[in-house]
Scaffold this motif. Structure first.
Motif, PDB file in Angstrom:
ATOM      1  N   GLY B 356      31.615  32.245  -6.144  1.00 27.85           N
ATOM      2  CA  GLY B 356      31.861  33.500  -5.323  1.00 27.85           C
ATOM      3  C   GLY B 356      30.688  34.384  -5.146  1.00 27.85           C
ATOM      4  N   ARG B 376      39.174  39.074  -8.028  1.00 31.60           N
ATOM      5  CA  ARG B 376      38.909  39.071  -6.618  1.00 31.60           C
ATOM      6  C   ARG B 376      37.311  38.945  -6.695  1.00 31.60           C
ATOM      7  NH1 ARG B 376      37.991  43.678  -2.672  1.00 31.60           N
ATOM      8  NH2 ARG B 376      38.728  42.752  -0.818  1.00 31.60           N
ATOM      9  N   ASP B 380      33.373  33.108   0.102  1.00 31.83           N
ATOM     10  CA  ASP B 380      34.195  32.451   1.131  1.00 31.83           C
ATOM     11  C   ASP B 380      35.393  31.760   0.389  1.00 31.83           C
ATOM     12  OD1 ASP B 380      32.301  33.063   2.876  1.00 31.83           O
ATOM     13  OD2 ASP B 380      31.101  31.247   2.446  1.00 31.83           O
ATOM     14  N   GLY B 381      35.414  31.556  -0.636  1.00 31.78           N
ATOM     15  CA  GLY B 381      36.717  30.915  -1.173  1.00 31.78           C
ATOM     16  C   GLY B 381      36.861  29.530  -1.136  1.00 31.78           C
ATOM     17  N   GLU B 383      39.817  26.048  -0.614  1.00 34.49           N
ATOM     18  CA  GLU B 383      41.073  25.735  -0.124  1.00 34.49           C
ATOM     19  C   GLU B 383      41.948  25.063  -1.224  1.00 34.49           C
ATOM     20  OE1 GLU B 383      43.230  26.276   2.561  1.00 34.49           O
ATOM     21  OE2 GLU B 383      41.508  27.874   3.182  1.00 34.49           O
ATOM     22  N   VAL B 411      46.385  31.964  -4.876  1.00 29.31           N
ATOM     23  CA  VAL B 411      44.988  31.998  -4.458  1.00 29.31           C
ATOM     24  C   VAL B 411      45.269  32.615  -2.718  1.00 29.31           C
ATOM     25  CG1 VAL B 411      42.867  31.095  -4.109  1.00 29.31           C
ATOM     26  CG2 VAL B 411      44.340  30.328  -6.000  1.00 29.31           C
ATOM     27  N   THR B 412      44.608  33.634  -2.812  1.00 27.85           N
ATOM     28  CA  THR B 412      44.487  33.852  -1.481  1.00 27.85           C
ATOM     29  C   THR B 412      43.016  34.034  -0.791  1.00 27.85           C
ATOM     30  OG1 THR B 412      46.189  35.544  -1.922  1.00 27.85           O
ATOM     31  CG2 THR B 412      45.523  35.844   0.268  1.00 27.85           C
ATOM     32  N   CYS B 413      42.795  33.492   0.417  1.00 27.55           N
ATOM     33  CA  CYS B 413      41.403  33.497   0.785  1.00 27.55           C
ATOM     34  C   CYS B 413      41.516  34.128   2.232  1.00 27.55           C
ATOM     35  CB  CYS B 413      40.865  32.193   1.110  1.00 27.55           C
ATOM     36  SG  CYS B 413      40.864  31.086  -0.337  1.00 27.55           S
ATOM     37  N   LYS B 414      40.695  35.280   2.289  1.00 27.59           N
ATOM     38  CA  LYS B 414      40.479  36.274   3.572  1.00 27.59           C
ATOM     39  C   LYS B 414      39.106  36.293   3.780  1.00 27.59           C
ATOM     40  CE  LYS B 414      44.577  38.867   3.086  1.00 27.59           C
ATOM     41  NZ  LYS B 414      44.702  39.921   2.107  1.00 27.59           N
ATOM     42  N   THR B 418      38.024  36.246  -1.679  1.00 28.21           N
ATOM     43  CA  THR B 418      39.150  35.548  -2.430  1.00 28.21           C
ATOM     44  C   THR B 418      39.687  36.160  -3.631  1.00 28.21           C
ATOM     45  OG1 THR B 418      37.694  33.650  -1.855  1.00 28.21           O
ATOM     46  CG2 THR B 418      39.369  33.348  -3.391  1.00 28.21           C
ATOM     47  N   GLU B 419      40.979  35.977  -3.571  1.00 28.43           N
ATOM     48  CA  GLU B 419      41.685  36.758  -4.488  1.00 28.43           C
ATOM     49  C   GLU B 419      42.657  35.719  -5.305  1.00 28.43           C
ATOM     50  OE1 GLU B 419      42.862  41.294  -5.242  1.00 28.43           O
ATOM     51  OE2 GLU B 419      44.117  40.325  -3.701  1.00 28.43           O
TER      52      GLU B 419
END
Lengths: 219, 451
Positions: B356, B376, B380-381, B383, B411-414, B418-419
């Motif tokens: 990250g 967090r 870019d995280g 997929e 896992v959340t990517c925004k 990334t969190e």
């Protein structure tokens, strides 16, 4: 962005640190006075009456009360002068202690220049500055269980669901802007929530809060 | 401006060393040497004065004997550093001074004194002098008792009574023996004064009366004595606390000095320097600003250890050291579920640091029913669906671990980063879980399952 720079009095007992801060602050902030101990700080603040004071929590002199003592002795100025606490310590008693006597925010000395300038400008405009760690202390103090949610707006002893959500996001490392977009609210609303939490932290006499504080030798 | 308020910056008054009898460089009891150190006089002058005073009806000898008995043994300089508050003195331990202290051979001196006294008595008897032996014996017994009782003072004041096994009992025996001897001596003297024809019954009454008077005095003086003892105990405890603090400070200063030395030696490696500075900062913070919980009782402490390990051993994509901003809310004793959670957290942190982008934040919230972790970063995280399910990576090490414990992992990517969000449920009663399954075994089992 601001045409007129914010006047700041810098109170810290380490000469090296004061020099570092002075060098790192950008054009939005102007240092108009410095002090290195409690008595000097009280004198300078009363003389200059700056909009913002950057105040170290651990200061020599006075009755040994450090930054807390400075705040107590400047209580008559709290309406016009905002205090931003600045410390190398991130211990709960230092942070919460200085907030409860009237500081509008708390940042650690590890903060970089632009972020510190941001914090000063934000405090000058009347908002509160919460670091992730301070948000964590607030959550710790007010509790995170389901029964700890305030029902009314005027309730001082518990956080509302929204306030808690904001605090959790800040504790997770979100900036105000990121909190706003996460919760689909405006930055101004985030700032309102944070200020409300700060007020509760200062005024609450919540049983748990006092017990928590007593356990950490705060009160 | 500061110096006026500074409590440590007192005007430097001439500080007297405390009165002690040094063991090094003494002639007899070290009285003259100690007195010289205390008065800051040359020791020769003190010795000459003592000698001169001794010639004056033996005043010097009496004074010397009195000081010998009452002044405790010890190094005056050392004693001065002990009585100074710890924050004023240097924190690291002092090296002991080499050399053998002069010690008077006690038994030999005692034997010599006895021989001299015996010879004098024989001489007196031979010369048919007026001195009656029946006077000499009680006085001798009395003096022997007093000497025996006083001799324990030296043992106690040296502070060795606790270190020497049976020292306390020995001191008690000395006092009891001394009392007995002195009592017998006084009785003998009394009978001598009254005359030979004393009634044994009257003697008994006198003894009872004397004991009653002593008991009464003891009863009156007991509170004062108790208070003295208590104050001494308090002072000892306070001193022990201060010594402990000084030890910790010394340890910290040691480690800081070492880190600084290494940093100076490797100043051309910015990543390494940043990492070491961060590790040192962490250690200092832990000691200065935190109450340290007992091992195995705090998730918060284990979380801090996990973060420390990742900060120390992992680097960012460009080889730079990455600091993790950790916030912890609440605490409880760890159990198998939270051990799995922390393992998964570690993997998530490694992922955030290595792949990250900083700043990396970690948030641990311990609730009544669940423990939550957010990790967090601003990268870019990744997929999740892109990761093949057979690869032992994020899917297994982070998500699988937590899910097997009945928890959830997302896992959340925004665009902002990334969190990773991990939750495991915990029982309502934290105390029950302690000890039944140590975290070590829990982790082992987890590893077995994982492989």
């Amino acid at each position: 962005m601001n045409a007129v720079p914010v006047d700041v009095v810098l109170v810290d007992d380490h000469h090296m640190f004061r020099t570092g801060v002075r060098a790192s602050l950008d054009a939005r902030v102007r240092i108009v006075g410095e002090a290195e101990d409690v008595d000097g700080a009280v004198a300078v603040i009363h003389e200059v009456r700056p909009p913002v004071v950057l105040l170290d929590v651990h200061l020599p002199g006075g009755d040994g009360g450090g930054g807390t003592e400075v705040l107590r002795r400047c209580a008559d100025l709290l309406a016009e002068t905002k205090f931003l606490a600045l410390s190398v310590s991130d211990a709960a008693e230092d942070v919460v202690g200085v907030i409860r006597v009237g500081a509008r925010g708390y940042v650690t000395k590890a903060i970089d220049g632009p972020a510190l300038s941001d914090a000063v400008v934000r405090v000058a405009s009347g908002d509160a500055v919460f670091s992730p760690r301070l948000a964590g202390f607030v959550l710790d103090a007010f509790g995170t269980a389901a029964g700890d949610v305030a029902t009314g707006d005027d309730e001082l002893d518990r956080l509302s669901a929204r306030e808690r959500e904001v605090m959790r996001l800040i504790a997770r490392g979100y900036s105000y802007r990121e909190v706003a977009s996460e919760l689909f609210i405006s930055i101004k609303t985030v700032e309102t929530h944070v200020s409300a939490v700060l007020r509760k932290l200062q005024l609450s006499s919540r049983h748990e809060l006092t017990r928590w504080a007593a356990a950490r030798r705060l009160l | 401006m500061t110096t006026a308020e500074d409590p440590t910056a007192r005007p430097t008054a001439p500080v007297r060393l405390p009165l002690r009898r040094p063991e090094r460089g003494r002639w007899f009891g070290g009285v003259a040497l100690g007195l010289a150190a205390h008065l800051d006089w040359p020791v020769r002058r003190v010795r000459i004065l003592f000698l001169a005073a001794a010639l004056l009806f033996g005043v010097g000898a009496v004074l010397y004997a009195f000081l010998w008995l009452t002044v405790p043994v010890g190094d005056p300089v050392e004693a001065a550093t002990i009585t100074r508050p710890a924050f004023l003195g240097r924190l690291a331990r002092r090296q002991a001074v080499a050399g053998h202290p002069l010690r008077l051979p006690g038994p030999e001196v005692l034997a010599g004194v006895l021989l001299v006294v015996g010879a004098a008595a024989l001489l007196l008897v031979r010369s048919h002098s007026a001195v009656n032996l029946s006077w000499v014996l009680p006085v001798f017994v009395l003096v022997a008792g007093v000497v025996l009782a006083w001799s324990q003072l030296g043992v106690v004041t040296r502070g060795r009574s606790r270190e020497v096994p049976g020292g306390r009992a020995q001191a008690f025996l000395r006092i009891a023996g001394g009392l007995l001897l002195a009592g017998v001596g006084v009785l003998l003297l009394a009978t001598q004064v009254v005359g030979a024809g004393i009634d044994p019954g009257l003697l008994g009454q006198v003894v009872v009366a004397a004991v009653a008077v002593v008991a009464g005095v003891a009863l009156v003086l007991a509170p004062w004595w108790l208070r003295l003892v208590r104050e001494l105990g308090d002072e000892r405890a306070a001193r022990a606390r201060e010594a402990e603090r000084a030890d910790i400070a010394a340890h910290l200063h040691d480690s800081v000095l070492q880190t600084l030395a290494i940093i100076r030696a490797r100043a051309d490696e910015p990543a390494e320097v940043a990492r070491m500075a961060r590790a040192q900062e962490r250690e200092l913070r832990e000691w200065l600003y935190q109450d340290r919980p007992a091992p195995g009782t705090s998730i918060a402490a284990e979380m801090r250890a996990v973060v420390a390990e990742v900060e120390d051993t992992r680097s960012g994509p460009e080889g730079e050291a990455v600091a993790v901003d950790l916030v912890v809310v609440g605490d409880r004793a760890p159990d198998a579920g939270t051990a799995a959670l922390l393992q998964a957290t570690r993997e998530a942190l490694v992922n955030a640091v290595v792949h990250g982008r900083p700043p990396v934040s970690a948030y641990l919230e311990v609730g009544d029913e669940q423990v939550e972790v957010f990790v967090r970063d601003h990268g870019d995280g990744f997929e999740l669906d892109d990761i093949p399910s057979d690869r032992f990576g994020v899917r297994e090490s982070i998500l699988g671990r937590v899910r097997r414990r009945g928890g959830t992992a997302t896992v959340t990517c925004k665009e902002s980063g990334t969190e990773v969000h991990l939750v495991v449920p915990v029982g309502p009663c934290p105390a029950d879980d302690v000890g039944t399954l140590p975290t070590g075994t829990a982790q082992l089992k987890e590893k077995e399952k994982a492989t």
